[in-house]
Each structure stands twice: as structure tokens, then as C-alpha cells.
Design an enzyme around this catalytic site. Structure first.
Site, PDB file in Angstrom:
ATOM      1  N   THR A  95      -5.773   7.510  -4.672  1.00 17.55           N
ATOM      2  CA  THR A  95      -5.839   7.275  -3.224  1.00 17.55           C
ATOM      3  C   THR A  95      -5.004   8.314  -2.483  1.00 17.55           C
ATOM      4  OG1 THR A  95      -6.231   4.950  -3.611  1.00 17.55           O
ATOM      5  CG2 THR A  95      -5.536   5.547  -1.403  1.00 17.55           C
ATOM      6  N   GLU A 145       0.836  -1.203   0.000  1.00 16.87           N
ATOM      7  CA  GLU A 145       0.000   0.000   0.000  1.00 16.87           C
ATOM      8  C   GLU A 145       0.868   1.249   0.000  1.00 16.87           C
ATOM      9  OE1 GLU A 145      -2.648  -0.792  -0.944  1.00 16.87           O
ATOM     10  OE2 GLU A 145      -4.170  -1.059   0.593  1.00 16.87           O
TER      11      GLU A 145
END
Ligand code: HSE
Length: 310
Positions: A183, A127
Site C-alpha cells: 500500500t 492504517e
């Protein structure tokens, strides 16, 4: 070895970076092969996606495998073929699915004996590569399945709950223009400071979600899906979001929120009371009325990463 890891939906409203559910489908597939064991080399090739970087350090799955190998003394040629099924950049935990698959496969293949928190920690490395920050919610659900809560301090703790049997999930993804590193952008627009009264209401809402999963009470879960902090900041990224949410709730959804960093919208439905197809239809219709094209499907809460085949 072949491993599969599912898509996931993070936050469920007030559980920013803490809550996520695994989705029954789609799933990423990862084949991992080992070769010459004199030195470490990680190679990755992709199927089903062109936009994902292929250098091992810059690819979520590659970065996870490399970090685990370096930290845990694995010396081998590792070749991975990643088949992307989870759509990228729509709020369905695509990078997390690849990262979870890599962490799971490395643990199994090299018999590393890591438990859930360690796997979650390594998977979060992926991530970092894709969004610039290590957030643990999607990878926890993608690894463990069900509904997961994760806490990072003072130690990393992950708790998994099985879903109520009649819980269904409707997911609708609008076709909207988004910044390239969506994101990262969606995380940058969240307020840095929160009024105490909002914190209190969000904490109560989050507690309701956890209590709902513990007691298998879909009404309690749905009523907890109200977020006064992150969702208002991000709603503007999704044209028509408030209408879609209102219509889904009117159609009988238990709760509605932005899935992860969006733009997918998630509705939870109690299948014993309302037909998920009806809720899905209303959500699609609402986007249409806003002049926004959208694709959607209904599913349920799924299993976590697992080995298939040999
Ligand atoms: N909790 C993360 C966020 C999930 O909302 O930014 C991103 O997939």
C-alpha cells in the site's frame, strides 16, 4: 466481548481516500478481555495470519487500542485475540478491518461513548501503522457498513449510504509479485499534480457515484467508476488489468475498478439485470488468458463492525 468487522473496498475509482464499501464477507474477529485495572497493558495474539506484527504498537488493532486507552484514560490490562479472515495485502481492507474491530470493541467495552467520526479517526491510526499514512476510507466502511464517504477537513465527517438492493460485488485477486509494503508503494507512485481537466472529469465521476447511491441507481454508480488519476498510475501493478476490466464490462458489469491499492479487481453488478457469476467467470477467464492465476468470489455490500455473542 467478541466483535466482527468486515473487509472493504476503497476508492471505487475516482474516490481515492474518500469512498469505500463494506463487503458482506470475509470479516475479522476480535475477542477483547480486560483484566487487572491498576495499569495499562495491551497484549495481542493472532490466529489465521503469521505475517502481521504482534507488538501492540506495530499491530494495527493493538496500536488503535493503545492510542484510545492512552487518550481516554483507560487503565486496564487489555488482551486481544484477533482472528484474521480478511486476506492481507490484496486491497480488501485487511488492516482496516482489524483496526475497526479494535476501535469498536474498545468503545463498547469501556463505554467510551465515541461517535462515528471519532471511531473512524482512532481506527485510522491502524492504517498509519500498516501503510505509513492515516487514510480513512476503508476504516469508515468497515466501521459503518454500506457505502461511505469521508472528509477530513475542516472537520472529520463521515456519511453512510445503504446500497441499492440488487447491487452485487465481484472480486478477483490475481496472484502477482508485489512490493513488501504494497500500500505504501502503491501510494508513492500516484502523480503529485493533476491537470485541471482531469480533476473536473474525476470530480464529475465521483459525484455520479454519490448520486447513484443516493438515488439507488446502479447504472449511475457504475458509470462513475472511471478514474483518470490514480488507476492509470497503478494499473501496471496488475498484469492484464485492462483486459479484465474490458471483459467484465462486456459481460454486463456496471463498473470496474482496482479495489483499494490492489491487486484485487472489483466489478459492481446489478443482479436484476446480469448474473454476477457470469461477470466473475469472465474476469477469471481474462486473467487466465493473460497467464495469471487468480481467485475470486462474488458478494454484496455488508454491515459494519458489530458485537456478537456476549
Ligand atoms: N485509499 C487507499 C489507497 C486505500 O488507495 O491507497 C488503501 O487500502
Amino acid at each position: 466481548m467478541e466483535v466482527r468487522a468486515p473487509a472493504s473496498s476503497a476508492n471505487l475509482g475516482p474516490g481515492y481516500d474518500v469512498f469505500a464499501i463494506a463487503l458482506k464477507e470475509p470479516e475479522d474477529r476480535l475477542e477483547l478481555r480486560t483484566g487487572d485495572s491498576s495499569s495499562l497493558k495491551v497484549e495481542i495474539s493472532m490466529r489465521g495470519a503469521r505475517t502481521v506484527p504482534l507488538g501492540a504498537e506495530r499491530n494495527a488493532a493493538g496500536a488503535v487500542a493503545l492510542k484510545m486507552a492512552l487518550d481516554l484514560g483507560v487503565r486496564s490490562h487489555i488482551s486481544m485475540v484477533l482472528t484474521k479472515r480478511v486476506p492481507i495485502g490484496v486491497g480488501l481492507g485487511s488492516s482496516a478491518a482489524s483496526s475497526a474491530a479494535a476501535a469498536f470493541a474498545m468503545n463498547e467495552c469501556f463505554r467510551l461513548g465515541l461517535g462515528a467520526p471519532e471511531l473512524v479517526r482512532y481506527a485510522a491510526r491502524g492504517e498509519f501503522v500498516s501503510s505509513g499514512e492515516e487514510h480513512y476510507d476503508n476504516v469508515a466502511a468497515s466501521l459503518l457498513g454500506g457505502f461511505t464517504t469521508v472528509r477530513t477537513k475542516p472537520v472529520l465527517e463521515v456519511v453512510r449510504f445503504s446500497p441499492p438492493a440488487s447491487l452485487r460485488v465481484c472480486l478477483v485477486t490475481p496472484k502477482v509479485e508485489l512490493p513488501e509494503r504494497k500500500t505504501e508503494y502503491a501510494r508513492s507512485i500516484i502523480p503529485e499534480h493533476v491537470k485541471l481537466e482531469k480533476l473536473v472529469r474525476n470530480t464529475a465521476a465521483a459525484a455520479s457515484i454519490v448520486a447513484g447511491f443516493a438515488k439507488k441507481d446502479i447504472g449511475l454508480i457504475g458509470r462513475g467508476m472511471e478514474d483518470e488519476v490514480v488507476e492509470p498510475a497503478r494499473a501496471g501493478m496488475i498484469p492484464g488489468y485492462s483486459r479484465v476490466k474490458k471483459m467484465a464490462l462486456q459481460a454486463g458489469a456496471a463498473g470496474v475498478c482496482i479495489s483499494g491499492a490492489g491487486p484485487t479487481v472489483l466489478a459492481l453488478v446489478d443482479d436484476s439485470k446480469v448474473r454476477p457469476a457470469e461477470v466473475l467467470k469472465e474476469m477469471m477467464r481474462s486473467f487466465r488468458l493473460e497467464g495469471v492465476q487468480a481467485v475470486g468470489y462474488s458478494s454484496s455490500v455488508g454491515r459494519g463492525a458489530r458485537r456478537v455473542g456476549l
